[in-house]
Every structure is written in structure tokens, then in C-alpha cells.
Design a protein around this motif. Structure first.
Motif, short mmCIF file in Angstrom:
data_model
loop_
_atom_site.label_atom_id
_atom_site.label_comp_id
_atom_site.label_asym_id
_atom_site.label_seq_id
_atom_site.Cartn_x
_atom_site.Cartn_y
_atom_site.Cartn_z
N HIS A 190 42.77 43.67 35.92
CA HIS A 190 42.24 42.43 36.52
C HIS A 190 43.00 42.10 37.80
O HIS A 190 42.41 41.87 38.85
CB HIS A 190 42.38 41.27 35.51
CG HIS A 190 42.50 39.93 36.16
ND1 HIS A 190 41.42 39.27 36.71
CD2 HIS A 190 43.59 39.15 36.40
CE1 HIS A 190 41.83 38.13 37.25
NE2 HIS A 190 43.14 38.03 37.07
N GLY A 191 44.32 42.12 37.71
CA GLY A 191 45.16 41.77 38.86
C GLY A 191 44.98 42.73 40.02
O GLY A 191 44.91 42.32 41.19
N LYS B 58 42.65 43.93 45.41
CA LYS B 58 41.71 44.73 46.21
C LYS B 58 40.69 43.79 46.90
O LYS B 58 40.37 43.95 48.07
CB LYS B 58 40.99 45.74 45.32
CG LYS B 58 40.02 46.66 46.01
CD LYS B 58 40.68 47.53 47.07
CE LYS B 58 41.50 48.65 46.46
NZ LYS B 58 42.07 49.54 47.52
N PHE B 59 40.20 42.82 46.13
CA PHE B 59 39.24 41.83 46.66
C PHE B 59 39.84 41.11 47.87
O PHE B 59 39.19 40.96 48.91
CB PHE B 59 38.93 40.81 45.55
CG PHE B 59 37.92 39.76 45.87
CD1 PHE B 59 38.32 38.52 46.38
CD2 PHE B 59 36.58 39.98 45.67
CE1 PHE B 59 37.38 37.53 46.66
CE2 PHE B 59 35.63 38.99 45.94
CZ PHE B 59 36.04 37.77 46.44
N ARG B 60 41.09 40.71 47.75
CA ARG B 60 41.76 40.01 48.86
C ARG B 60 41.97 40.94 50.04
O ARG B 60 41.72 40.61 51.19
CB ARG B 60 43.11 39.44 48.40
CG ARG B 60 43.09 38.55 47.17
CD ARG B 60 42.42 37.22 47.41
NE ARG B 60 42.57 36.36 46.21
CZ ARG B 60 41.63 35.51 45.81
NH1 ARG B 60 40.49 35.41 46.47
NH2 ARG B 60 41.81 34.78 44.72
N GLU C 111 48.79 32.56 29.73
CA GLU C 111 50.17 32.52 30.26
C GLU C 111 50.40 33.63 31.28
O GLU C 111 50.88 33.36 32.40
CB GLU C 111 51.20 32.62 29.13
CG GLU C 111 51.22 31.45 28.15
CD GLU C 111 51.77 30.16 28.77
OE1 GLU C 111 51.08 29.13 28.71
OE2 GLU C 111 52.88 30.22 29.34
N PRO C 112 50.08 34.90 30.97
CA PRO C 112 50.25 35.95 31.98
C PRO C 112 49.42 35.69 33.23
O PRO C 112 49.88 35.84 34.35
CB PRO C 112 49.81 37.23 31.26
CG PRO C 112 50.01 36.94 29.82
CD PRO C 112 49.70 35.48 29.66
N THR C 113 48.16 35.24 33.02
CA THR C 113 47.24 35.05 34.16
C THR C 113 47.75 33.98 35.12
O THR C 113 47.63 34.10 36.33
CB THR C 113 45.84 34.67 33.64
OG1 THR C 113 45.39 35.66 32.72
CG2 THR C 113 44.83 34.53 34.76
N THR D 122 51.37 41.39 39.28
CA THR D 122 49.97 41.81 39.50
C THR D 122 49.02 40.95 38.66
O THR D 122 48.01 40.44 39.15
CB THR D 122 49.81 43.29 39.14
OG1 THR D 122 50.62 44.06 40.04
CG2 THR D 122 48.35 43.74 39.25
N ILE D 123 49.35 40.80 37.38
CA ILE D 123 48.46 40.02 36.49
C ILE D 123 48.29 38.59 37.01
O ILE D 123 47.21 38.02 36.94
CB ILE D 123 49.03 39.98 35.06
CG1 ILE D 123 49.00 41.38 34.42
CG2 ILE D 123 48.27 38.99 34.18
CD1 ILE D 123 49.71 41.48 33.08
#
Ligand SMILES: OC[C@@H]1[C@@H](O)[C@H](O)[C@@H](O)c2[nH]c(CCc3ccccc3)c[n+]21
Length: 448
Positions: free
Chosen positions: A201-202, A207-209, A252-254, A283-284
């Protein structure tokens, strides 16, 4: 005038997912997914149902979009099937797969409906599963490559992106409980998969950014509201573990870049460690533009030694139940989204799924009088309004689901649609709940 009035920019939508509605499982170069393998394996899905045909939306998407237009939604959440884009997961790109989604996206935009696209709604290419699937960190690069391809192909057309649908289902439901594809039952495997999916996900967000893609990106977690049945410390602790299983372990990680220590300790005691590599947690926790929340139910629990994974048993307190035997608990929606704001700040929230399953009957004149489903929606819309009034940044709501569709291990016997799907004829018939939601969208509110 409705006494419940939503903000003018509130986004009303409905949601579906590729494997559940498309069918055409071998058409135009589509590769096999783990759900083709799982559903074709006897014993895994009720009645031996598969997604081979499903709602045949691969061929009938224009009919679906006409239903969306009549409904009056501003947005439609659907998922792209990775095996249509990269039949082997990586390597050769299947242009015909991209072409299908170009047709869908162009038809939605022509109808004035914003596409909200989920990159991963469980249909992992089988070729990747054959190499370990999400337990293999190579899947992270494969996912990022797939994400980059579709970001570029639809930049400027798709402006709302969701990386994963429900990492709890991808990991624990599918690899510890084993009810979903690929059907493993191994706690360490599930913890590893949950971690790798969150890293993926991260990486996709990064990549999107980096590509400067227009629009917003987020992810969707299924949050469950679960409270202690008493104030006894052991009940409070047991209920907290059970809630964290669905909620904190992912949120929490997100948002904070850490796993909740009390859960790390609990899993460690059960023999499962999180395989964190340097940089993973940063990254997450890549900043996201919104959080998607799928909410269906909640409940109460108390301590019971050796009960389940968390020494916690659910206590039946008399909730009405849906046909999935899930508690109808609208207050739980208010509580869980209030908790999100309290714990994670003012991140914009979309309810990316909410809805109910009941045993619908089609009448001779092709109507479905699903009063219970309409009532479920009304009760949850009231909570949405309450949340907005209380200052929770709730930006939109997607009803699950537009159509009755392939309900995973339950096959076609469980119907969540606001439109009835006749699986013999593949005809679509709007239910009473469709007309109720149509009116709510038209008035942007209702009489509570
Ligand atoms: O079960 C109804 C829907 C599914 O059809 C969607 O694909 C999926 O995103 C979704 N998530 C949930 C809540 C988590 C859950 C899923 C399946 C089984 C048990 C719990 C309910 N639903």
C-alpha cells in the motif's frame, strides 16, 4: 423539507468489486486469480458457486451504469482485476484488459459519475500465489508495477484511488481463519501477509506521488466496533484485543507507523512475529488523502480463557441480525468513526462500504420489498448525519452493493444488492431499497 439534510458536496455512491460482478473469467486474456482457483476447488464455496459468470458485468456494465445514473449517485466504487491487466501478475501487459476498464471509465464519465477505483479487491493473480503470494515480498514490487500501469493509463480520468480493500480479510480471514482464498490457516503467515500488504500500500502511494497523478489516494479497512460487556479489567482487555484485530492492527501502522505493542506481544506469545524490514514502517505510514472505512456491524465481548485467538467471547445482547447473522448496530458506526477522528485526527473519511444481507424474494412483477434493508440504510444514514454534525470529516458514503453478486464463500445465496440480480436471466431488478436511496440522494436528506 427533510429534517436530515446532508452537505451539498456529500458524495453518494455504491460499491462493487471485480471478481464479484464481472464474470468473463477467461475472456480477453484475463489470467486466473486465487479466487478462480479457490472457488473451483470443491468444498470452499457454498453450492460450488464460482465467479465464472457472476453478474456478467464484463458485458453488461452499460446496464449497470444506467442503473447508477437513475439512482443519482455522484460516484461509483469498483475494483480493477489485476489478472486482466497482468495475467501473470507481472511481465506481459494485457491491453485488452485495460481496454475493458477504459470502456467502463469512459461510460461512467459520460454519465457524470466519478469512478472510485480499488486496485486490489482480493483477486490476486494465481501466478503470484504460485510464488508465495503476499507472503513473498516480491509481490510488493509486482503490485507497485501494476499500480503504476493503471495510474498512468487513467491519470486525469480516475481521481479517487483505493490501494487495498480490507487488508484484514486479505491476511487473517484468508490465511488464518482460512474462509477466503487461498484458504491457509497459519497465524504467522497471516501476520506476514498483513505486513507485506501494508508495505505494498505504502509503495503504491509513493509511486502515485512520484508520478504526480491527479486526484486522491487512500486505502480501505473494515472497522468493527467491539466493546467490553462489563467494566471488569479482563473484559475490557479482551474486547480491546478483539477490536484491535480488525482496527488498530491496521490503523496504527497506516497513521502512526507503529504496531500496537499490546497486540505485538499477544501475537508473539502465539508464535507470530512481524517481519519488519528497515524502512517498512515509514513506507506504510505514507500520508494518504482519505481513509476508506467499511462498516457493517459490531458487538460486545468478555474475557473467556482460550476462547478464539484473543481469549474473548462475543456476548449476545439482543441486536437484530441480518441474514449473515451480523448484529444491526448503527450506533457502532457513530462510535467507530468518532474513534477514528479521536485517534487519528481529521483525516477525511469515506464510508466505502455499508449495507445488509437479507433473504430477498422477487415478486411476480419483479419487485423486491426489502423493507429491512431500507431500514438498515436509513438507520445508518442517520448516524452519518450525526457524525457530520459532530464534526467528523465524513465526506461520502458508498452502499454495498449496487447488485446482488458473488458473496465469496457464501456464493450467490447471500444478497447485499439494492438491485436484485436474477442469476438465471442476468436481469437486474431495483429493490425498494434502491428507490429509497434514490429519493435520499435526490433530496440529499430525508425525514428521520
Ligand atoms: O460481505 C459483504 C461485503 C463483501 O461482499 C465485500 O467484497 C467486502 O469488501 C466486505 N467486507 C465486509 C466486512 C468484512 C468481512 C468480509 C467477509 C466476511 C466477513 C467479514 C463485508 N463485505
Amino acid at each position: 423539507m427533510a429534517n436530515i439534510q446532508f452537505p451539498q458536496d456529500f458524495v453518494w455512491g455504491t460499491a462493487t468489486a471485480s471478481y464479484q460482478i464481472e464474470g468473463a473469467y477467461q475472456e480477453d486474456g484475463r489470467g486466473l486469480s486465487i479466487w478462480d482457483t479457490f472457488s473451483h476447488t470443491p468444498g470452499n464455496v457454498f453450492n460450488g458457486d464460482t465467479g465464472d459468470v457472476a453478474c456478467d458485468s464484463y458485458h453488461r456494465y452499460e446496464e449497470d451504469i444506467a442503473l447508477l445514473k437513475r439512482l443519482g449517485v455522484k460516484a461509483y466504487r469498483f475494483s480493477i482485476a489485476w489478472p486482466r491487466i497482468y495475467p501473470q501478475g507481472t511481465g506481459e501487459l494485457n491491453e485488452k484488459g485495460l481496454d475493458y476498464y477504459r470502456r467502463v471509465v469512459d461510460a461512467l464519465l459520460a454519465a457524470g459519475i466519478e469512478p472510485c477505483v480499488t486496485l486490489y479487491h482480493w483477486d490476486l493473480p494465481q501466478a503470484l500465489q504460485d510464488k508465495g503470494g503476499w507472503a513473498n515480498r516480491d509481490a510488493i514490487a509486482a503490485f507497485t508495477n501494476y499500480a503504476e500501469t493503471v495510474f498512468k493509463a487513467f491519470d486525469g480520468k480516475i481521481k479517487q484511488w483505493i490501494t487495498f480493500n480490507e487488508t484484514w480479510c486479505v491476511s487473517f480471514l484468508s490465511n488464518y481463519i482460512g474462509a477466503h482464498a487461498p484458504g491457509n490457516r497459519d497465524l504467522q503467515l497471516a501476520v506476514t501477509i498483513a505486513h507485506n500488504c501494508m508495505v505494498a500500500h505504502g509503495e503504491a502511494v509513493k509511486k502515485f506521488r512520484a508520478l504526480g497523478i491527479q486526484g486522491e489516494i487512500g486505502t480501505t479497512h473494515n472497522l468493527y466496533w467491539f466493546e467490553p460487556y462489563t467494566t471488569k479489567p479482563e473484559d475490557v482487555a479482551a474486547a480491546r484485543r478483539n477490536r484491535a484485530y480488525n482496527n488498530e492492527w491496521f490503523m496504527e501502522p497506516t497513521f502512526k507507523g507503529t504496531y500496537p505493542p499490546f497486540m505485538v506481544d499477544w501475537f508473539r506469545a502465539k508464535g507470530a512475529e512481524v517481519p519488519i524490514e528497515p524502512g517498512d514502517m515509514e513506507t506504510i505510514a505514507q500520508p494518504i488523502d482519505f481513509i476508506g472505512v467499511n462498516f457493517y456491524s459490531g458487538g460486545f465481548g468478555r474475557y473467556k480463557k482460550d476462547e478464539g485467538l484473543f481469549d474473548c467471547e462475543e456476548v449476545q445482547v439482543g441486536f437484530d441480525k441480518t441474514f449473515m447473522d451480523w448484529n444491526v448496530y448503527p450506533d457502532g458506526l457513530y462510535k467507530v468513526l468518532s474513534w477514528v477522528k479521536e485517534e487519528y485526527g481529521d483525516v477525511p473519511i469515506y464510508i466505502t462500504e455499508n449495507g445488509a444481507c437479507y433473504d430477498d424474494e422477487l415478486t411476480a412483477d419483479n419487485r423486491v420489498h426489502d423493507a429491512r434493508r431500507a431500514d438498515y440504510y436509513k438507520k445508518h444514514f442517520i448516524q452519518c448525519h450525526r457524525l457530520i454534525e459532530s464534526g467528523v470529516p465524513l465526506k461520502g458514503y458508498f452502499a454495498w452493493s449496487l447488485l446482488d453478486n458473488f458473496e465469496w464463500a457464501e456464493g450467490y445465496r447471500k444478497r447485499f444488492g439494492i438491485v436484485y440480480t436474477n442469476y438465471e436471466t442476468l436481469e437486474r431488478h431495483p429493490k425498494d431499497s434502491y428507490y429509497f436511496i434514490q429519493q435520499v440522494i435526490k433530496d440529499n436528506g430525508f425525514e428521520a
